[in-house]
Scaffold this motif. Structure first.
Motif, PDB file in Angstrom:
ATOM      1  N   LYS A 287       0.836  -1.205   0.000  1.00  0.00           N
ATOM      2  CA  LYS A 287       0.000   0.000   0.000  1.00  0.00           C
ATOM      3  C   LYS A 287       0.867   1.249   0.000  1.00  0.00           C
ATOM      4  CE  LYS A 287      -3.640  -1.980   2.797  1.00  0.00           C
ATOM      5  NZ  LYS A 287      -4.210  -1.966   4.145  1.00  0.00           N
ATOM      6  N   GLU A 288       1.944   1.156   0.767  1.00  0.00           N
ATOM      7  CA  GLU A 288       2.825   2.316   0.896  1.00  0.00           C
ATOM      8  C   GLU A 288       3.492   2.626  -0.454  1.00  0.00           C
ATOM      9  OE1 GLU A 288       6.545   4.254   1.698  1.00  0.00           O
ATOM     10  OE2 GLU A 288       6.619   2.076   1.779  1.00  0.00           O
ATOM     11  N   ILE A 289       3.976   1.600  -1.123  1.00  0.00           N
ATOM     12  CA  ILE A 289       4.643   1.817  -2.415  1.00  0.00           C
ATOM     13  C   ILE A 289       3.645   2.330  -3.453  1.00  0.00           C
ATOM     14  CG2 ILE A 289       5.777   0.683  -4.372  1.00  0.00           C
ATOM     15  CD1 ILE A 289       6.999  -1.278  -2.353  1.00  0.00           C
ATOM     16  N   MET A 290       2.479   1.679  -3.530  1.00  0.00           N
ATOM     17  CA  MET A 290       1.498   2.081  -4.541  1.00  0.00           C
ATOM     18  C   MET A 290       0.925   3.465  -4.216  1.00  0.00           C
ATOM     19  SD  MET A 290       1.810  -0.286  -6.665  1.00  0.00           S
ATOM     20  CE  MET A 290       0.571   0.217  -7.833  1.00  0.00           C
ATOM     21  N   GLY A 291       0.882   3.795  -2.929  1.00  0.00           N
ATOM     22  CA  GLY A 291       0.426   5.131  -2.534  1.00  0.00           C
ATOM     23  C   GLY A 291       1.356   6.185  -3.112  1.00  0.00           C
ATOM     24  N   ARG A 292       2.649   5.896  -3.099  1.00  0.00           N
ATOM     25  CA  ARG A 292       3.613   6.855  -3.653  1.00  0.00           C
ATOM     26  C   ARG A 292       3.439   6.988  -5.158  1.00  0.00           C
ATOM     27  NH1 ARG A 292       8.966   4.953  -2.465  1.00  0.00           N
ATOM     28  NH2 ARG A 292       8.323   3.384  -0.966  1.00  0.00           N
ATOM     29  N   LEU A 293       2.894   5.943  -5.803  1.00  0.00           N
ATOM     30  CA  LEU A 293       2.633   6.020  -7.244  1.00  0.00           C
ATOM     31  C   LEU A 293       1.239   6.614  -7.520  1.00  0.00           C
ATOM     32  CD1 LEU A 293       4.144   2.576  -8.361  1.00  0.00           C
ATOM     33  CD2 LEU A 293       5.075   4.839  -8.835  1.00  0.00           C
ATOM     34  N   GLY A 294       0.578   7.078  -6.481  1.00  0.00           N
ATOM     35  CA  GLY A 294      -0.692   7.779  -6.667  1.00  0.00           C
ATOM     36  C   GLY A 294      -1.929   6.902  -6.647  1.00  0.00           C
ATOM     37  N   PHE A 295      -1.815   5.671  -6.125  1.00  0.00           N
ATOM     38  CA  PHE A 295      -2.974   4.766  -6.087  1.00  0.00           C
ATOM     39  C   PHE A 295      -3.657   4.839  -4.715  1.00  0.00           C
ATOM     40  CE2 PHE A 295      -0.670   3.253  -9.673  1.00  0.00           C
ATOM     41  CZ  PHE A 295      -1.577   2.594 -10.498  1.00  0.00           C
ATOM     42  N   ASN A 296      -4.973   5.012  -4.730  1.00  0.00           N
ATOM     43  CA  ASN A 296      -5.748   5.004  -3.479  1.00  0.00           C
ATOM     44  C   ASN A 296      -6.185   3.586  -3.146  1.00  0.00           C
ATOM     45  OD1 ASN A 296      -5.821   7.824  -2.958  1.00  0.00           O
ATOM     46  ND2 ASN A 296      -7.266   8.014  -4.669  1.00  0.00           N
ATOM     47  N   VAL A 297      -6.296   3.314  -1.852  1.00  0.00           N
ATOM     48  CA  VAL A 297      -6.672   1.965  -1.420  1.00  0.00           C
ATOM     49  C   VAL A 297      -8.189   1.874  -1.262  1.00  0.00           C
ATOM     50  CG1 VAL A 297      -6.399   0.223   0.377  1.00  0.00           C
ATOM     51  CG2 VAL A 297      -4.502   1.742  -0.194  1.00  0.00           C
ATOM     52  N   THR A 298      -8.773   0.838  -1.879  1.00  0.00           N
ATOM     53  CA  THR A 298     -10.206   0.585  -1.679  1.00  0.00           C
ATOM     54  C   THR A 298     -10.383  -0.866  -1.257  1.00  0.00           C
ATOM     55  OG1 THR A 298     -10.347   0.109  -4.009  1.00  0.00           O
ATOM     56  CG2 THR A 298     -11.228   2.207  -3.301  1.00  0.00           C
ATOM     57  N   GLU A 299     -11.572  -1.162  -0.763  1.00  0.00           N
ATOM     58  CA  GLU A 299     -11.833  -2.529  -0.337  1.00  0.00           C
ATOM     59  C   GLU A 299     -13.141  -3.015  -0.911  1.00  0.00           C
ATOM     60  OE1 GLU A 299     -11.708  -3.178   3.852  1.00  0.00           O
ATOM     61  OE2 GLU A 299      -9.620  -2.487   3.963  1.00  0.00           O
TER      62      GLU A 299
END
Ligand code: PHE
Length: 350
Positions: A123-135
């Protein structure tokens, strides 16, 4: 040392101790007496005990007996004095002995499960690439798991042998719905691609999301298979998203997660919900290892959620989380992750 000398030394010690203990007036003074007579290092009893060694062998039993008697008497006198001064009265009342000199019990600390650590890291890496987390939910309907993902009724992916369908209670059906109307079976989701549909149905474009979670497939467990595992789904929908962006995102991700300059390879493949589709391989230990699937969102999928495929494009990917975790921690058997053996799990403390 002669026995009578030993005995008289003990007797005078006992006399002196009893006299002081009868008179003692404060708990501090009592504590000093306790140390003076029964202290483990240089208490009087301890020094007399050392003399036992120099007693003639034939007198040893008698000397030992006398020593024990004197020690018991001093301890009894100490206890009497404590009671008189009200020291430790609560402990005596409850009958629990408490020795403040014992080392404490260290509370056992848990560790974070390696899969949880991996999920957080991803999540941390993808967050830096601008991806939001959903469930999304783990119990899914056929629309989200199959239909909207362009997986038709007769597709082998829907086979009951390859999915955990859930029994639907017939009694839950309203009577008026007719006897031959069977409710649609729900299932434990077999892929996180379900979340793509849920997000596109509800959120405004453009979209850049990841969704991490459990998926279920009836595989027999072995070193690389388990009936429950985790996936990381990614979806990017915008005006001009291309395959080149897909490749960059997956390469940047791999470089951050696995470290160094990781080689990535796309192999042509097929998924009903992407066109074109690829399998994603990373170079690992001298060979190519498959980490997941990816591709450009199929126009049929866009149609099913009411998005115009002429105006929007997107890519999606789904990676196996266990594989990434095992690669990073050097774990060779997926089953070890789910045996709940703390001896194994505590090795991955952060
Ligand atoms: N859902 C696919 C699987 O479980 C992976 C995938 C996701 C492929 C997104 C393409 C796009 O194997």
């Amino acid at each position: 040392m002669a026995l009578d000398q030993f005995v008289s030394a003990l007797d005078s010690m006992l006399q002196e101790a009893c006299a002081s203990l009868l008179e003692v007036q404060s708990s501090e003074a009592l504590e000093q007496l306790r140390v003076r007579y029964t202290g483990a290092k240089s208490g009087a009893l301890k020094s007399v005990q050392k003399m036992l060694g120099s007693i003639d062998v034939k007198d040893k039993p008698a000397a030992g007996k006398k020593f024990n008697e004197v020690r018991d008497s001093i301890e009894a006198a100490l206890a009497d004095a404590s009671q008189r001064l009200g020291v430790g009265s609560s402990k005596q009342a409850s009958g629990v002995s408490f020795d403040p000199t014992l080392p404490g019990l260290r509370p056992r600390l848990g560790t974070i499960h390696p899969i949880t650590q991996t999920l957080e890291h991803l999540k941390e890496i993808m967050g830096r690439l601008g991806f939001n987390v959903t469930e999304g939910p783990e119990i899914e309907d056929q629309w989200h798991n199959f239909v909207a993902l362009n997986i038709p009724e007769d597709h082998p992916a829907r086979d009951p042998l390859d999915n955990f369908y859930l029994a639907t209670a017939k009694s839950a059906l309203p009577r008026s719905s007719g006897s031959n109307q069977v409710p649609e079976a729900c299932l434990l989701r077999s892929q996180t691609s379900t979340v793509q549909i849920r997000v596109m149905e509800t959120q405004p474009l453009p979209l850049r999301i990841i969704s991490l979670g459990r998926v279920y497939r009836p595989d027999a467990p072995d070193a690389t298979h388990f009936p429950m595992f985790h996936q990381m789904e990614g979806l990017w929908v915008d005006r001009n998203v291309t395959m080149a962006q897909l490749k960059s995102v997956l390469r940047l991700f791999a470089t951050s997660y696995l470290g160094g300059d990781v080689s990535i390879r796309f192999r042509p493949s097929f998924f009903p919900f992407t066109e074109p589709s690829v399998e994603v391989d990373y170079w690992w230990n001298g060979q190519w290892v498959e980490f997941g699937g990816a591709g450009m969102v199929d126009p049929n999928v866009f149609h099913s959620v009411g998005i115009d495929p002429e105006a929007w494009s997107g890519f999606a990917f789904g990676l196996g989380v266990e594989r990434l975790c095992m690669r990073r921690f050097g774990i060779t058997d997926i089953r070890d992750l789910y045996r709940s053996d703390v001896r194994f799990l505590s090795q991955f403390a952060t």
